[in-house]
Write a protein that holds these residues in place. Structure first.
Motif, PDB file in Angstrom:
ATOM      1  N   GLY A 112       0.800  -1.198  -0.031  1.00 27.85           N
ATOM      2  CA  GLY A 112      -0.078   0.032  -0.034  1.00 27.85           C
ATOM      3  C   GLY A 112       0.942   0.988   0.143  1.00 27.85           C
ATOM      4  O   GLY A 112       0.446   2.591   0.118  1.00 27.85           O
ATOM      5  N   ARG A 113       2.169   1.074   0.048  1.00 24.63           N
ATOM      6  CA  ARG A 113       2.932   2.355   0.263  1.00 24.63           C
ATOM      7  C   ARG A 113       3.174   3.012  -1.114  1.00 24.63           C
ATOM      8  O   ARG A 113       3.263   4.399  -1.274  1.00 24.63           O
ATOM      9  CB  ARG A 113       4.444   1.924   0.445  1.00 24.63           C
ATOM     10  CG  ARG A 113       4.547   1.353   1.734  1.00 24.63           C
ATOM     11  CD  ARG A 113       5.949   0.837   2.078  1.00 24.63           C
ATOM     12  NE  ARG A 113       6.096   0.482   3.561  1.00 24.63           N
ATOM     13  CZ  ARG A 113       5.714  -0.471   4.226  1.00 24.63           C
ATOM     14  NH1 ARG A 113       4.803  -1.210   3.459  1.00 24.63           N
ATOM     15  NH2 ARG A 113       5.781  -0.831   5.459  1.00 24.63           N
ATOM     16  N   ILE A 114       2.775   2.402  -2.331  1.00 21.93           N
ATOM     17  CA  ILE A 114       2.762   3.110  -3.740  1.00 21.93           C
ATOM     18  C   ILE A 114       1.395   2.775  -4.314  1.00 21.93           C
ATOM     19  O   ILE A 114       1.224   1.843  -4.960  1.00 21.93           O
ATOM     20  CB  ILE A 114       3.652   2.414  -4.648  1.00 21.93           C
ATOM     21  CG1 ILE A 114       5.108   2.143  -3.610  1.00 21.93           C
ATOM     22  CG2 ILE A 114       3.909   3.404  -5.842  1.00 21.93           C
ATOM     23  CD1 ILE A 114       6.401   1.880  -4.425  1.00 21.93           C
ATOM     24  N   PRO A 115       0.598   3.669  -3.912  1.00 21.97           N
ATOM     25  CA  PRO A 115      -0.888   3.413  -4.442  1.00 21.97           C
ATOM     26  C   PRO A 115      -1.008   3.218  -5.762  1.00 21.97           C
ATOM     27  O   PRO A 115      -2.090   2.449  -6.199  1.00 21.97           O
ATOM     28  CB  PRO A 115      -1.563   4.681  -3.719  1.00 21.97           C
ATOM     29  CG  PRO A 115      -0.855   5.230  -2.595  1.00 21.97           C
ATOM     30  CD  PRO A 115       0.612   4.946  -3.149  1.00 21.97           C
ATOM     31  N   HIS A 116      -0.606   4.057  -6.431  1.00 20.59           N
ATOM     32  CA  HIS A 116      -0.937   4.020  -7.974  1.00 20.59           C
ATOM     33  C   HIS A 116      -0.658   2.719  -8.529  1.00 20.59           C
ATOM     34  O   HIS A 116      -1.289   2.429  -9.710  1.00 20.59           O
ATOM     35  CB  HIS A 116      -0.293   5.168  -8.868  1.00 20.59           C
ATOM     36  CG  HIS A 116       1.039   5.249  -8.605  1.00 20.59           C
ATOM     37  ND1 HIS A 116       2.043   4.544  -9.467  1.00 20.59           N
ATOM     38  CD2 HIS A 116       1.975   5.886  -7.840  1.00 20.59           C
ATOM     39  CE1 HIS A 116       3.284   4.827  -9.190  1.00 20.59           C
ATOM     40  NE2 HIS A 116       3.270   5.458  -8.054  1.00 20.59           N
ATOM     41  N   ASN A 117       0.251   1.899  -8.171  1.00 22.65           N
ATOM     42  CA  ASN A 117       0.680   0.507  -8.555  1.00 22.65           C
ATOM     43  C   ASN A 117      -0.425  -0.753  -8.140  1.00 22.65           C
ATOM     44  O   ASN A 117      -0.786  -1.517  -8.828  1.00 22.65           O
ATOM     45  CB  ASN A 117       1.785   0.007  -7.912  1.00 22.65           C
ATOM     46  CG  ASN A 117       2.239  -0.960  -8.796  1.00 22.65           C
ATOM     47  OD1 ASN A 117       3.711  -0.807  -9.381  1.00 22.65           O
ATOM     48  ND2 ASN A 117       1.813  -2.082  -9.017  1.00 22.65           N
ATOM     49  N   ASP A 118      -1.431  -0.118  -6.967  1.00 22.71           N
ATOM     50  CA  ASP A 118      -2.119  -1.121  -6.593  1.00 22.71           C
ATOM     51  C   ASP A 118      -3.532  -0.927  -7.334  1.00 22.71           C
ATOM     52  O   ASP A 118      -4.267  -1.955  -7.796  1.00 22.71           O
ATOM     53  CB  ASP A 118      -2.424  -0.926  -5.015  1.00 22.71           C
ATOM     54  CG  ASP A 118      -1.472  -1.439  -4.278  1.00 22.71           C
ATOM     55  OD1 ASP A 118      -0.573  -2.384  -4.780  1.00 22.71           O
ATOM     56  OD2 ASP A 118      -1.281  -1.000  -3.076  1.00 22.71           O
ATOM     57  N   ASN A 119      -4.015   0.257  -7.415  1.00 23.62           N
ATOM     58  CA  ASN A 119      -5.172   0.525  -8.326  1.00 23.62           C
ATOM     59  C   ASN A 119      -5.380   1.923  -8.761  1.00 23.62           C
ATOM     60  O   ASN A 119      -4.583   2.801  -8.076  1.00 23.62           O
ATOM     61  CB  ASN A 119      -6.348   0.227  -7.425  1.00 23.62           C
ATOM     62  CG  ASN A 119      -7.293  -0.359  -8.211  1.00 23.62           C
ATOM     63  OD1 ASN A 119      -7.460  -0.173  -9.566  1.00 23.62           O
ATOM     64  ND2 ASN A 119      -8.471  -1.212  -7.708  1.00 23.62           N
ATOM     65  N   ARG A 120      -6.100   2.158  -9.570  1.00 20.44           N
ATOM     66  CA  ARG A 120      -6.479   3.812  -9.946  1.00 20.44           C
ATOM     67  C   ARG A 120      -8.029   3.723 -10.188  1.00 20.44           C
ATOM     68  O   ARG A 120      -8.428   3.393 -11.403  1.00 20.44           O
ATOM     69  CB  ARG A 120      -5.692   4.086 -11.242  1.00 20.44           C
ATOM     70  CG  ARG A 120      -4.239   3.878 -11.006  1.00 20.44           C
ATOM     71  CD  ARG A 120      -3.119   3.886 -12.320  1.00 20.44           C
ATOM     72  NE  ARG A 120      -3.254   5.165 -12.913  1.00 20.44           N
ATOM     73  CZ  ARG A 120      -3.250   5.232 -14.429  1.00 20.44           C
ATOM     74  NH1 ARG A 120      -2.811   4.128 -15.055  1.00 20.44           N
ATOM     75  NH2 ARG A 120      -2.959   6.365 -14.848  1.00 20.44           N
TER      76      ARG A 120
END
Ligand code: FES
Lengths: 399, 121
Positions: free
Chosen positions: A96-104
C-alpha cells in the motif's frame, strides 16, 4: 504573517487523479520546457484486467469464449479468466505504500473513448509526452501458461481489442502487438494478420517463458518481421516459480534478478546463434530490464567468445558489437552509481540506441527527468534518447 | 524569514498532517507524539510528493540470540512518511531516509505559540 488556507493538495491514495499524483512531474515538464522536445515513452502500461470482460468477447474459439463469459459473470475468487494471477503481483505496491501501482480508481467523466485512453492521456499530459506506448500488465505472465493454446487465444483477443477499442481512441497512443511465442505458427499468423493495425509499432515477446529464441521453428517468424520492417521487442517479466527464482524469499530480490534473467538468457541465445547475422535488418528492442545488465553481458560474452569461437561460428564480430546495435529502453534506470551509468551509456551507444521509457504506472516508474537531468549527455544525445531514436525506429510522425 | 500559520494545535490529532502551499512552496506539517515536524513536499529521490504519502511505522526484522530470524514487526518508536511515487521512506522526526542516511528531506522549524502552529520559512 500570512494566513494560509487549506491546501488543494491531499494525501494520495488509489482514488487520486493521475494529474494530482504526477503534479510534480508536470512541474518538471514546465520548468524544463519539455514542449520544445519530442518525448516518446516506449514502455508504459495499462491494466487490461479492468477490461477483461471486453477482451474475452474477442476470443475466437466459441467454446472457450462461452467459458470465459460464464467465468467472468459468475465466478469469484480467482484471477480473470485465463490469466495466472502471479504471486508477485501482490507485492508490487509494497503493502500500500505506492498506491498508483495497486489500483487507479480515479473518476473519469469522459465517455467518448475508453477509460484507459483517458488515463493514458492524463499521464502524457503530466509527463509532457508526445507519444506513449502501452503494454498490458498481467498478460506479461501469459508465456508461462501451461496451455500454449490459451496464450494464442488470449493474445489474439487482446490484439483485436487493442485494434478496435484502445488504439483508435488517440493517435498518440501506440502499442506492440502480442506474439503468442509458445506456438511458432500462431506467432507467424499474428504477424501476417496484425501488421497493418493503425497505432501498432511492432510486435512483442513477453520474455518470461521457456522457449529458446534460436530454435529453427522461429525463423519464419523473424523473416516475416524483417520483411515488414517491424521491430521485435522482448518485454521482461518474471516467473517466481522458476527453480532459481523460487530460492528468493523477498519480492525485491526476485524482481531485481528475474526481470533481467529472462532477457539475459534470450539475448545470449540471440547473439551466440547469430540471429543478427541471419536477420540483419530485423531491429530488436530489449525492454524493462534496466541497463546495468548490458555491460555485464557484453563483457561476459566477449571474454568467452574469443576462447570458443567454434561454438558461435555465425558471428563475424564480438558479441558486444552486435549488442551495441540493438535498442534498449531506459527504465528502470539504475542511477545510484553515476560513473557506472555514464560508462554504460558509452558501452551501449546510448545516444543512438537508448529509448526513454517510464513504465508508468508501475512502482519503479521513471519520469523523463531521469534522462533530462543527466549531466554527461550532449544536447542532441538527450533529444535522441527522449524521443528522436524512438521516432525513427517506430516510424512516428514528428509532432 | 517569514512564518506561515498552519492551524490550531487542538485541531491536530496524533499523526495528523496538514499540507500547505505558499507561492508554489509545498510543505507538509505532521504531528508525532505531540511534537510538530515540517518538511518540503519534495522527495530526495525524483522530486515526488513525499508529504502526500502514507504514514506507517518502520518495519524491523527481529533476530534471536542465535541470529535466527523471528520475522518482521512494526517499530514502536519510528514512524515513517513514505513517498507515494516509489516508496522512499523517511523518519518523520528528522526527515532522514530509512535506507540511506545521506538522503533527507528539507526540514522547516515549527513553532507553537498560544495554541497556533507556525512554520518558519
Ligand atoms: S520520488 Fe519519492 S520515492 Fe521516488
Amino acid at each position: 504573517m500570512k494566513e494560509v488556507h487549506e491546501s488543494p493538495i491531499k494525501p494520495i491514495d488509489v482514488y487520486t487523479d493521475t494529474r494530482d499524483i504526477l503534479a510534480h512531474a508536470k512541474r518538471q515538464a514546465d520548468a524544463n520546457k519539455y514542449e520544445d522536445y519530442l518525448i516518446v515513452d516506449v514502455d508504459s502500461h495499462h491494466t487490461e484486467t479492468n477490461s477483461w470482460h471486453e477482451i474475452i468477447e474477442y476470443i475466437e474459439d466459441p467454446v472457450i469464449r462461452a467459458q470465459a463469459q460464464e467465468y467472468q459473470q459468475s465466478r469469484t475468487g480467482g484471477p480473470p479468466y485465463g490469466l495466472s494471477g502471479d504471486f508477485g503481483l501482490k507485492y508490487q505496491g509494497v503493502g500500500g505504500r505506492i498506491p498508483h501501482n495497486d489500483n487507479r480508481l480515479e473518476t473519469v467523466e469522459e465517455k467518448d473513448v475508453h477509460r484507459d485512453v483517458v488515463l493514458t492521456r492524463r499521464a502524457m499530459e503530466s509527463f509532457g509526452l508526445d507519444y506513449m506506448v502501452v503494454f498490458p500488465t498481467p498478460m506479461l505472465f501469459l508465456g508461462t501458461h501451461p496451455q500454449p493454446e490459451m496464450e494464442v487465444l488470449l493474445g489474439r483477443a487482446y490484439n483485436r481489442w487493442l485494434e478496435e477499442r484502445l488504439l483508435p481512441g488517440d493517435e498518440r497512443i501506440k502499442s506492440f502487438m502480442y506474439l503468442p511465442f509458445n506456438d511458432p505458427e500462431a506467432a507467424l499468423r499474428t504477424v501476417e494478420d496484425f501488421s497493418e493495425v493503425k497505432g501498432s509499432v511492432g510486435f512483442t515477446i513477453t520474455s518470461a517463458r521457456y522457449k529458446p529464441v534460436h530454435h529453427n521453428q522461429y525463423m519464419k517468424l523473424y523473416a516475416a518481421l524483417e520483411e515488414r520492417g517491424m521491430p521485435l521487442c522482448f518485454h521482461a517479466g518474471y516467473y517466481w516459480q522458476d527453480s532459481s527464482m523460487s530460492l528468493l524469499n523477498r519480492f525485491i530480490g526476485m524482481h531485481a534478478l528475474a526481470f533481467v534473467l529472462c532477457n539475459l538468457v534470450h539475448m545470449t541465445n540471440w547473439v551466440l546463434n547469430g540471429l543478427p547475422e541471419r536477420f540483419p535488418k530485423l531491429k530488436t528492442i530489449w525492454l524493462e530490464s534496466g541497463l546495468a545488465w548490458i555491460p555485464f553481458l557484453m563483457q561476459r560474452l566477449d571474454h568467452e567468445y574469443l576462447m570458443r569461437t567454434s561454438e558461435a561460428p555465425l558471428l563475424r564480430k564480438l558479441p558486444s558489437e552486435y549488442m551495441r546495435e540493438m535498442y534498449y529502453t531506459s527504465q528502470p534506470m539504475e542511477t545510484d552509481h553515476p560513473k557506472a551509468l555514464e560508462l554504460t551509456f558509452e558501452m551501449i551507444h546510448a545516444e543512438t540506441q537508448l529509448l526513454y521509457s517510464s513504465d508508468w504506472p508501475h512502482w519503479d516508474f521513471d519520469p523523463p527527468s531521469v534522462i533530462f537531468d543527466l549531466p554527461f549527455l550532449s544536447e542532441q544525445g538527450k533529444r535522441n534518447i527522449l524521443g528522436e531514436n524512438a521516432r525513427r525506429l517506430l516510424k512516428l510522425d514528428e509532432r | 524569514m517569514s512564518e506561515l500559520f498552519v492551524g490550531r494545535e487542538e485541531d491536530f490529532e496524533e499523526q495528523d498532517r496538514r499540507l500547505i502551499v505558499q507561492d508554489g512552496l509545498e510543505i507538509g506539517v505532521f504531528r508525532v507524539n505531540g511534537a510538530f515536524y515540517a518538511y518540503q513536499n519534495q522527495c530526495a529521490h525524483r522530486g515526488g510528493p513525499v508529504c502526500q504519502g502514507k504514514i506507517l511505522n518502520k518495519v524491523e526484522e527481529v533476530l534471536n540470540e542465535d541470529k535466527t530470524s523471528r520475522g518482521l514487526q512494526f517499530s514502536k518508536e519510528h514512524l515513517h512518511i513514505i513517498c507515494p511515487w516509489h516508496g522512499f521512506e523517511y523518519d518523520l522526526r528528522d526527515g532522514v531516509n530509512a535506507g540511506n542516511r545521506r538522503l533527507h528531506l528539507k526540514k522547516y522549524e515549527v513553532e507553537v505559540r498560544k495554541g497556533g502552529v507556525y512554520v518558519l520559512i
